[in-house]
Design a protein around this motif. Structure first.
Motif, short mmCIF file in Angstrom:
data_model
loop_
_atom_site.label_atom_id
_atom_site.label_comp_id
_atom_site.label_asym_id
_atom_site.label_seq_id
_atom_site.Cartn_x
_atom_site.Cartn_y
_atom_site.Cartn_z
N CYS A 64 0.84 -1.21 0.00
CA CYS A 64 0.00 0.00 0.00
C CYS A 64 0.87 1.26 0.00
N SER A 65 1.96 1.21 0.75
CA SER A 65 2.86 2.36 0.80
C SER A 65 3.54 2.58 -0.54
N LEU A 66 4.02 1.51 -1.15
CA LEU A 66 4.69 1.63 -2.45
C LEU A 66 3.75 2.15 -3.52
N CYS A 67 2.57 1.56 -3.62
CA CYS A 67 1.62 1.96 -4.66
C CYS A 67 1.07 3.36 -4.40
N GLY A 68 0.73 3.63 -3.13
CA GLY A 68 0.22 4.96 -2.80
C GLY A 68 1.26 6.04 -3.04
N GLY A 69 2.52 5.76 -2.67
CA GLY A 69 3.58 6.73 -2.92
C GLY A 69 3.81 6.95 -4.40
N ALA A 70 3.71 5.87 -5.20
CA ALA A 70 3.89 6.00 -6.64
C ALA A 70 2.79 6.88 -7.25
N VAL A 71 1.56 6.69 -6.79
CA VAL A 71 0.45 7.51 -7.30
C VAL A 71 0.64 8.97 -6.92
N ALA A 72 1.03 9.22 -5.67
CA ALA A 72 1.25 10.60 -5.22
C ALA A 72 2.38 11.25 -6.00
N GLY A 73 3.47 10.51 -6.23
CA GLY A 73 4.57 11.06 -7.00
C GLY A 73 4.18 11.35 -8.45
N ALA A 74 3.40 10.45 -9.05
CA ALA A 74 2.96 10.66 -10.43
C ALA A 74 2.04 11.88 -10.54
N LEU A 75 1.13 12.04 -9.57
CA LEU A 75 0.24 13.19 -9.58
C LEU A 75 1.03 14.49 -9.46
N ARG A 76 2.00 14.49 -8.57
CA ARG A 76 2.83 15.69 -8.42
C ARG A 76 3.58 16.01 -9.71
N LEU A 77 4.08 15.00 -10.39
CA LEU A 77 4.80 15.21 -11.63
C LEU A 77 3.88 15.79 -12.70
N VAL A 78 2.66 15.27 -12.79
CA VAL A 78 1.69 15.78 -13.77
C VAL A 78 1.34 17.23 -13.45
N LEU A 79 1.12 17.54 -12.18
CA LEU A 79 0.81 18.91 -11.78
C LEU A 79 1.96 19.86 -12.10
N GLU A 80 3.16 19.40 -11.89
CA GLU A 80 4.33 20.23 -12.19
C GLU A 80 4.43 20.54 -13.68
N LEU A 81 4.18 19.54 -14.51
CA LEU A 81 4.24 19.74 -15.96
C LEU A 81 3.14 20.69 -16.42
N LEU A 82 1.93 20.51 -15.88
CA LEU A 82 0.82 21.40 -16.24
C LEU A 82 1.10 22.83 -15.81
N HIS A 83 1.67 22.98 -14.63
CA HIS A 83 1.99 24.32 -14.12
C HIS A 83 3.03 25.01 -15.00
N LYS A 84 4.07 24.28 -15.38
CA LYS A 84 5.11 24.88 -16.23
C LYS A 84 4.58 25.22 -17.61
N ALA A 85 3.58 24.45 -18.06
CA ALA A 85 2.98 24.72 -19.38
C ALA A 85 1.92 25.81 -19.31
N GLY A 86 1.57 26.27 -18.10
CA GLY A 86 0.58 27.32 -17.94
C GLY A 86 -0.85 26.86 -18.05
N HIS A 87 -1.09 25.54 -17.86
CA HIS A 87 -2.44 24.99 -18.01
C HIS A 87 -3.11 24.67 -16.68
N LEU A 88 -2.47 25.02 -15.57
CA LEU A 88 -3.03 24.71 -14.25
C LEU A 88 -3.71 25.97 -13.70
#
Length: 540
Positions: free
Chosen positions: A424-448
């Motif tokens: 649960c820790s590994l999968c939950g951490g992977a999901v949280a990390g992926a979400l953060r990465l997506v948010l970071e990319l959207l923010h840098k692209a000006g779409h957030l």
């Protein structure tokens, strides 16, 4: 940077010596232990040199020198923290790995938590090695060779991949780690020569201090610093270092090949001393490049600018180019072998329990060959890779590591956590990390456009690493406590730190040689800590 005949002679000599050594060490291995763990007979000098050589890759020349040119010595935090984390590898993790008899770090997770954790870590590691690490090594190395000597990026990448693949396929880890001794010497010689000639060009250390901003020599930055906040350096950077140095198969495979605990520990200590040099031969050249050009925005061009501006004499240019090749080839060979080991030992052997050792070695060689082919097939796509994508590939690893580090660290310190909590820790951490990465990319692209999500995207990646580690640890402990199940084999004390350290001391009780080695490990470990603290005191 036109290469004279003497320079080309050095480059040719390097390849000849490399291939001769590769042929010598590439003996036909009979068992998977021989092929993937060098027969578990590696000495401490070879382990230390291999840890250093496999770590220093082409992207270090890009990122360390580039950051040095724009921000000074601050990025050296990661290098000097690694010195201390390597002590944790030697004194805490090495006894546990070697006493448990594992061949891969995912296998250790299986012994601690169960099969699901092993499959997760093996899968994530292989994908990360192929899609990020291998790609970054080839792109950064080929980019530097193009900028320094004008060589075609695609041709350079193919040649390096083939050379690394030849001795990886033929000799396995034994060939790789022994050749890393040679690669380390070449790497340090070239980087040190470039630094020395660069310092001479700017008037030595005092001349450098007068030609770059004084803040370049102060490593501690305020919490609001966009690159190196001291809070992130203190809380987040050690987590990423623990993941990389203590739990990642790419690195740990070297100590797993150790002759015994004391030899593996000595190798980790030696690597710690070698990592001290990274700041002076890879970060410092960035400051020199800034002083020579007066440009703080050199970025990836910092190292090539220094190599072409310092008027290196014939012969020295060749050594500098060869040092870059050594870093690239060594890291690429390590990537091939560690990926092959994970596939063969963690997947193929599990699905074919009756497989023979001869077949395992064959599968390992075939897997390595497939990885070399993948690397070559990736080369045509390098023309579409930009420095922004290069930075993205590197940042992905920062969001993968914290959950893995949490599962290892908490699992070692407290036997109460269990298999359900780990997955649960590994999968939950992977999901949280992926979400953060997506948010970071959207923010840098000006779409957030969502303010709360923007705040999450703006969190410094080192701060986020600390938060992700804490979140993963909480999930691990919470789920374990709620399910209340513990693996029965933990009662042996195999996974506890005190048991591992005591086992190491007991192993040395039988002969004076081991007693001497153990005392030397203690003395040099203390010396390493004192040295790192002294250096920090000079550049705070």
């Amino acid at each position: 940077m036109n290469l004279a005949q003497l320079d080309m002679a050095f480059v040719g000599t390097y390849f000849v010596v490399l291939l001769v050594l590769a042929c010598y060490f590439s003996r036909r291995e009979k068992t998977s232990t021989d092929y993937f763990l060098a027969g578990r007979g590696t000495g401490w000098v070879v382990i230390g040199a291999s840890l250093f050589a496999s770590n220093i890759s082409s992207e270090h020349f890009v990122s360390l020198a580039g950051s040095g040119a724009s921000r000074g010595l601050a990025i050296g935090h990661f290098e000097w923290q690694a010195c201390l984390v390597l002590l944790a590898l030697g004194w805490v993790f090495v006894p546990l790995y070697l006493n448990s008899g594992v061949s891969t770090t995912p296998e250790f997770l299986e012994k601690r938590y169960g099969r699901a954790s092993r499959i997760y870590l093996s899968s994530v590691s292989i994908v990360a090695y192929v899609l990020t690490r291998m790609s970054v090594i080839l792109f950064a190395g080929s980019l530097l060779l193009r900028q320094m000597v004008g060589w075609n990026m695609a041709t350079s990448a193919v040649v390096m991949a083939c050379v690394a693949g030849i001795y990886s396929v033929a000799g396995g880890l034994k060939a790789i780690v022994h050749l890393d001794v040679f690669q380390s010497a070449v790497l340090l010689a070239g980087a040190a020569l470039l630094t020395m000639f660069g310092l001479r060009e700017v008037g030595g250390w005092h001349g450098l201090q007068h030609r770059v901003p004084q803040e370049f020599f102060h490593m501690m930055k305020p919490p609001s610093d966009p690159d190196f906040p001291w809070t992130g350096i203190l809380l987040g950077a050690p987590i990423l270092s623990i993941w990389y140095w203590c739990t990642d198969q790419y690195t740990v495979q070297r100590v797993l090949s150790g002759r015994n605990i004391d030899q593996a520990r000595s190798g980790a200590v030696l690597a710690g001393f070698l990592k001290i040099l990274s700041v002076f031969v890879l970060v410092l050249p960035g400051l020199v490049a800034h002083a020579l050009s007066g440009d703080s925005g050199l970025g990836a061009r910092a190292y090539p600018v220094l190599a072409t501006c310092t008027l290196l004499p014939p012969g020295v240019k060749g050594v500098v180019v060869v040092s870059l090749m050594a870093a690239l080839i060594s890291s690429l060979a390590s990537c091939f072998n560690s990926s092959s080991a994970l596939f063969t030992l963690d997947f193929y052997r599990q699905f074919r329990p009756q497989v023979t050792e001869k077949e395992l070695v064959l599968v390992g060689r075939l897997a390595t060959t497939a990885l070399v082919i993948l690397a070559i097939l990736w080369v045509p796509f390098m023309r579409y890779i930009s420095l922004q994508i290069f930075a993205f590939l590197q940042s992905v690893q920062a969001y993968v590591g914290p959950p893995i580090a949490a599962v290892f660290v908490v699992g070692i310190l407290w036997p109460g956590v269990n298999a359900k909590g780990a997955i649960c820790s590994l999968c939950g951490g992977a999901v949280a990390g992926a979400l953060r990465l997506v948010l970071e990319l959207l923010h840098k692209a000006g779409h957030l456009r969502c303010a709360p999500l923007e705040q999450v995207a703006k969190i410094h990646f080192l701060h986020f690493a600390a938060l992700l580690f804490a979140l993963s640890a909480i999930v691990l402990v919470g789920v374990s406590l709620s399910t209340g199940q513990r693996p029965a084999h933990l009662s042996s004390g195999l996974m506890s730190v005190p048991a591992g350290v005591l086992a190491s001391q007991h192993a040395g009780a039988g002969n004076n040689c081991n007693h001497t080695r153990h005392r030397a490990n203690i003395a040099f470990s203390v010396l390493l800590v004192i040295t790192v603290l002294f250096l920090y005191s000079r550049f705070l």
